[in-house]
Design a protein around this motif. Structure first.
Motif, short mmCIF file in Angstrom:
data_model
loop_
_atom_site.label_atom_id
_atom_site.label_comp_id
_atom_site.label_asym_id
_atom_site.label_seq_id
_atom_site.Cartn_x
_atom_site.Cartn_y
_atom_site.Cartn_z
N TYR A 1 5.92 10.50 -6.91
CA TYR A 1 6.71 8.81 -6.88
C TYR A 1 5.32 8.08 -6.54
O TYR A 1 5.93 6.96 -6.35
CB TYR A 1 7.40 10.04 -5.69
N LYS A 2 4.54 8.23 -6.14
CA LYS A 2 3.24 7.17 -5.29
C LYS A 2 3.72 6.39 -6.37
O LYS A 2 3.28 4.47 -6.69
CB LYS A 2 1.75 7.98 -4.91
N ALA A 3 2.84 7.39 -7.81
CA ALA A 3 2.73 6.51 -8.74
C ALA A 3 4.36 5.66 -9.67
O ALA A 3 3.62 4.32 -9.48
CB ALA A 3 2.86 7.10 -10.06
N GLU A 4 5.56 6.02 -8.97
CA GLU A 4 6.55 5.94 -9.66
C GLU A 4 6.51 4.19 -8.95
O GLU A 4 7.37 2.76 -9.16
CB GLU A 4 7.54 6.59 -9.57
N LEU A 5 6.51 4.68 -7.20
CA LEU A 5 6.50 3.33 -5.75
C LEU A 5 5.35 1.61 -6.50
O LEU A 5 5.58 0.79 -6.15
CB LEU A 5 5.87 3.99 -5.35
N LEU B 1 6.36 0.16 -9.74
CA LEU B 1 7.56 -0.82 -8.64
C LEU B 1 6.79 -2.52 -8.09
O LEU B 1 6.77 -3.25 -8.53
CB LEU B 1 8.74 -0.37 -8.22
N GLU B 2 6.14 -2.16 -7.51
CA GLU B 2 5.33 -2.65 -6.89
C GLU B 2 5.05 -3.79 -8.21
O GLU B 2 4.90 -5.07 -7.32
CB GLU B 2 4.06 -2.72 -5.87
N SER B 3 3.83 -3.20 -9.14
CA SER B 3 3.38 -4.34 -9.67
C SER B 3 4.02 -5.16 -10.89
O SER B 3 4.07 -6.06 -10.92
CB SER B 3 2.04 -3.43 -10.69
N GLN B 4 5.50 -4.19 -10.72
CA GLN B 4 6.47 -5.74 -12.28
C GLN B 4 7.41 -6.62 -11.17
O GLN B 4 7.29 -7.38 -11.49
CB GLN B 4 7.71 -4.60 -12.38
N THR C 1 0.82 -0.84 0.44
CA THR C 1 -0.41 0.35 -0.10
C THR C 1 1.07 1.05 0.21
O THR C 1 1.79 2.13 0.70
CB THR C 1 -0.97 -0.19 0.95
N VAL C 2 0.77 1.72 -0.66
CA VAL C 2 1.14 3.57 -0.87
C VAL C 2 0.39 4.00 -0.79
O VAL C 2 -0.56 4.67 -1.33
CB VAL C 2 2.45 3.85 -2.22
N ASP D 1 3.84 13.70 3.19
CA ASP D 1 4.48 12.69 3.30
C ASP D 1 3.71 11.41 2.70
O ASP D 1 2.60 11.45 1.92
CB ASP D 1 4.45 12.29 4.55
N VAL D 2 4.62 10.49 2.20
CA VAL D 2 4.55 9.66 0.94
C VAL D 2 5.10 8.02 1.92
O VAL D 2 6.43 7.68 2.71
CB VAL D 2 5.31 9.02 -0.47
N TYR D 3 3.79 7.13 2.19
CA TYR D 3 4.26 6.06 2.77
C TYR D 3 4.12 4.96 1.86
O TYR D 3 3.33 4.70 0.94
CB TYR D 3 2.71 5.93 3.97
N GLN D 4 4.68 3.61 2.21
CA GLN D 4 4.75 2.82 1.66
C GLN D 4 4.84 1.59 2.37
O GLN D 4 5.75 1.58 3.61
CB GLN D 4 5.81 2.60 0.24
N GLN D 5 3.78 0.63 3.01
CA GLN D 5 3.51 -0.02 3.83
C GLN D 5 3.89 0.68 5.02
O GLN D 5 4.22 -0.05 5.83
CB GLN D 5 4.56 -0.92 3.49
#
Length: 59
Positions: free
Chosen positions: A46-50, A53-56, A2-3, A26-30
């Motif tokens: 940046y959220k979209a980039e993360l 990367l997660e989907s890849q 989750t981002v 702020d951008v949070y990942q998990q």
């Protein structure tokens, strides 16, 4: 994973930042802080980039 993007509230900014009208996104990942941005658009980019990367990595 989750981002999410959140705007930092005034209680978590310095008095100087509040006085100057500075906003921080702020951008949070998990639930871990992974980025801080002055522009909301940069935070969402940046959220979209993360998320990309997660989907890849899940394939």
């Amino acid at each position: 994973m989750t981002v999410k993007v959140t705007e930092r509230d005034e209680a978590h900014l310095s008095h100087e930042s509040v006085a100057h009208g500075i906003q921080i996104w702020d951008v949070y990942q998990q639930d871990q802080l992974v980025g801080m941005f002055h522009q909301e658009s940069d935070a969402y980019r940046y959220k979209a980039e993360l998320e990309e990367l997660e989907s890849q990595s899940s394939h």
